[in-house]
Design an enzyme around this catalytic site. Structure first.
Site, mmCIF file in Angstrom:
data_model
loop_
_atom_site.group_PDB
_atom_site.id
_atom_site.type_symbol
_atom_site.label_atom_id
_atom_site.label_comp_id
_atom_site.label_asym_id
_atom_site.label_seq_id
_atom_site.Cartn_x
_atom_site.Cartn_y
_atom_site.Cartn_z
ATOM 1 N N HIS A 103 18.096 38.581 86.512
ATOM 2 C CA HIS A 103 17.437 39.402 85.482
ATOM 3 C C HIS A 103 18.222 39.325 84.184
ATOM 4 O O HIS A 103 19.431 39.093 84.183
ATOM 5 C CB HIS A 103 17.311 40.864 85.923
ATOM 6 C CG HIS A 103 18.599 41.454 86.401
ATOM 7 N ND1 HIS A 103 19.093 41.230 87.661
ATOM 8 C CD2 HIS A 103 19.509 42.247 85.790
ATOM 9 C CE1 HIS A 103 20.243 41.858 87.814
ATOM 10 N NE2 HIS A 103 20.527 42.490 86.672
ATOM 11 N N HIS A 105 19.132 41.722 80.962
ATOM 12 C CA HIS A 105 19.102 43.051 80.358
ATOM 13 C C HIS A 105 18.744 42.878 78.882
ATOM 14 O O HIS A 105 19.360 42.057 78.190
ATOM 15 C CB HIS A 105 20.482 43.714 80.399
ATOM 16 C CG HIS A 105 21.002 44.002 81.767
ATOM 17 N ND1 HIS A 105 21.019 45.275 82.294
ATOM 18 C CD2 HIS A 105 21.550 43.208 82.713
ATOM 19 C CE1 HIS A 105 21.560 45.240 83.507
ATOM 20 N NE2 HIS A 105 21.891 43.997 83.781
HETATM 21 P P1 5GP Z 1 23.183 44.201 87.176
HETATM 22 O O1 5GP Z 1 24.252 45.199 87.488
HETATM 23 O O2 5GP Z 1 22.853 43.391 88.405
HETATM 24 O O3 5GP Z 1 23.432 43.342 85.974
HETATM 25 O O4 5GP Z 1 21.906 45.040 86.773
HETATM 26 C C1 5GP Z 1 21.129 45.715 87.699
HETATM 27 C C2 5GP Z 1 20.448 46.831 86.960
HETATM 28 O O5 5GP Z 1 19.349 47.265 87.735
HETATM 29 C C3 5GP Z 1 21.332 48.048 86.742
HETATM 30 O O6 5GP Z 1 21.444 48.317 85.354
HETATM 31 C C4 5GP Z 1 20.613 49.165 87.495
HETATM 32 O O7 5GP Z 1 20.644 50.384 86.800
HETATM 33 C C5 5GP Z 1 19.210 48.641 87.609
HETATM 34 N N1 5GP Z 1 18.497 49.072 88.790
HETATM 35 C C6 5GP Z 1 18.957 49.055 90.070
HETATM 36 N N2 5GP Z 1 18.007 49.482 90.921
HETATM 37 C C7 5GP Z 1 16.920 49.765 90.149
HETATM 38 C C8 5GP Z 1 15.615 50.258 90.458
HETATM 39 O O8 5GP Z 1 15.255 50.530 91.595
HETATM 40 N N3 5GP Z 1 14.758 50.429 89.408
HETATM 41 C C9 5GP Z 1 15.125 50.140 88.116
HETATM 42 N N4 5GP Z 1 14.203 50.349 87.164
HETATM 43 N N5 5GP Z 1 16.354 49.679 87.794
HETATM 44 C C10 5GP Z 1 17.229 49.503 88.804
#
Ligand code: 5GP
Ligand code: ZN
Length: 140
Positions: A103, A105
Site C-alpha cells: 500500500h 500512504h
Molecule cells: P504500514 O504500517 O504497513 O505502513 O501501514 C498500515 C496502515 O494500515 C497503518 O497506518 C494502520 O493504521 C492501517 N490499518 C491497519 N488495519 C486497518 C484497517 O482495518 N482499516 C484501515 N482503514 N486501516 C488499517
C-alpha cells in the site's frame, strides 16, 4: 503473489467484506482512509490483488497504485486544501511495515500539523556515499 489472501485485512476491504471509508476505487485499486490517521485525510491506496510489498508487486500494479495515489491527492487538494503531501511506502518490518499487503500512504500535510521528519539531516561522508553508489551499481 495470489489474487487474494484469506487472512489479509486489506484483501477483505478490497472485496467489500470488511468495513472501510473508501474514497476512491477502480478496476485495480481501492483507496480508503487509515483508521489511525497521521493527519486529516490520511489515506491508503491498495491494489485489489494481494501482493506483500514493494519487492513483490508487479510493475503494472505498482503503476496503477501510483496513479491512484496521485488521483487521491488531487481530490484532497480540492476538498481538504492541504499545504502538501507525503506519499510513503513501508517495505519490511525494519521499515515499519505492519500490514503485508502492498500500500501507499497518502498523507496530506498542513503547515501546523505535528509530523516531523523521522531522521536528522546531516552531511554524509562523500567517499562513503560514492562507495555505496558503486556497490549499488554493482561495480564493487
Ligand atoms: P504500514 O504500517 O504497513 O505502513 O501501514 C498500515 C496502515 O494500515 C497503518 O497506518 C494502520 O493504521 C492501517 N490499518 C491497519 N488495519 C486497518 C484497517 O482495518 N482499516 C484501515 N482503514 N486501516 C488499517
Ligand atoms: Zn491482501
Amino acid at each position: 503473489m495470489s489474487a487474494s489472501d484469506p487472512d489479509c485485512i486489506f484483501c477483505a476491504i478490497a472485496a467489500g467484506e470488511a468495513p472501510a471509508e473508501i474514497i476512491d476505487s477502480d478496476e485495480h485499486t481501492v483507496t480508503l482512509l487509515d483508521i489511525n490517521p497521521a493527519t486529516k485525510g490520511h489515506a491508503l491506496v491498495i491494489p485489489r490483488a494481494h501482493t506483500e510489498d514493494l519487492m513483490s508487486i508487479g510493475e503494472e500494479e505498482l503503476c496503477h497504485t501510483a496513479v491512484a495515489a496521485q488521483r487521491a491527492a488531487k481530490r484532497m487538494e480540492e476538498t481538504l486544501q492541504p499545504d502538501g503531501f507525503n506519499v510513503i511506502n513501508a517495505c519490511g518490518v525494519a521499515a515499519w511495515q505492519t500490514v503485508f499487503h502492498f500500500h501507499l500512504h497518502v498523507v496530506p500535510r498542513f503547515t501546523d500539523d505535528p509530523l516531523e521528519l523521522p531522521w536528522v539531516p546531516s552531511p554524509g561522508d562523500p567517499e562513503e556515499i560514492s562507495a555505496t553508489a558503486r556497490r549499488i551499481r554493482g561495480e564493487d
